[in-house]
Design a protein around this motif. Structure first.
Motif, PDB file in Angstrom:
ATOM      1  N   VAL A   1      62.526  84.598 -24.325  1.00 36.53           N
ATOM      2  CA  VAL A   1      62.896  84.274 -23.571  1.00 36.53           C
ATOM      3  C   VAL A   1      64.261  83.463 -24.014  1.00 36.53           C
ATOM      4  O   VAL A   1      64.218  82.145 -23.946  1.00 36.53           O
TER       5      VAL A   1
ATOM      6  N   GLY B   1      56.758  87.884 -26.725  1.00 29.03           N
ATOM      7  CA  GLY B   1      58.244  87.956 -26.722  1.00 29.03           C
ATOM      8  C   GLY B   1      59.096  86.625 -26.285  1.00 29.03           C
ATOM      9  O   GLY B   1      58.281  85.551 -26.313  1.00 29.03           O
TER      10      GLY B   1
ATOM     11  N   ARG C   1      63.897  88.359 -25.496  1.00 28.46           N
ATOM     12  CA  ARG C   1      64.792  88.958 -24.512  1.00 28.46           C
ATOM     13  C   ARG C   1      65.508  87.651 -23.823  1.00 28.46           C
ATOM     14  O   ARG C   1      65.280  86.841 -23.493  1.00 28.46           O
TER      15      ARG C   1
END
Length: 126
Positions: free
Chosen positions: A8, A6, A43
């Motif tokens: 951020v 992922g 995210r």
């Protein structure tokens, strides 16, 4: 580096309609990642970039705004993969005339940021 692929995404809170700006950037990034067939996903961080230090072993993309006015927004992207040194993209600005800056203009601004930062975009694919 973390096994979670992922990214951020840290967005500023000092823009008009900051959630719309972050959503525009997240959507543009998702499109880039999908096109590159990347396993990474976005995210959103709850902390604005200025108050959030790099997170160890996490891939972090930050939008840093340097100027926000009723007729202008400018800023740059920074990318940090895990504990490596951060990459900083060039400053990009969106100026408007005869109107006030609004959220409907954010997609054009974030596209400019992404196009101006090919090294950061390449890092997202890696």
């Amino acid at each position: 580096m973390s096994s979670d692929p992922g990214v951020v995404l840290q967005c500023p809170t000092n823009a008009p309609e900051p959630d719309a700006l972050c959503e525009a950037l997240a959507a543009a990034l998702e499109a880039v990642l999908t096109e590159a067939e990347s396993a990474r996903h976005i995210r959103r961080s709850q902390l604005p970039p200025a108050k959030s230090p790099p997170i160890a072993d996490t891939n972090t993309l930050r939008l840093v705004l340097s100027d926000v006015r009723s007729d202008r927004i400018s800023g740059h992207l920074t990318w940090q993969a895990g504990n490596s040194a951060a990459l900083t993209g060039p400053e990009v600005a969106l100026d408007v005339m005869d109107t006030t800056l609004s959220a409907k203009m954010y997609p054009r601004f974030v596209q400019g940021l992404l196009q101006a930062s090919p090294q950061i975009i390449k890092s997202l694919h890696d």
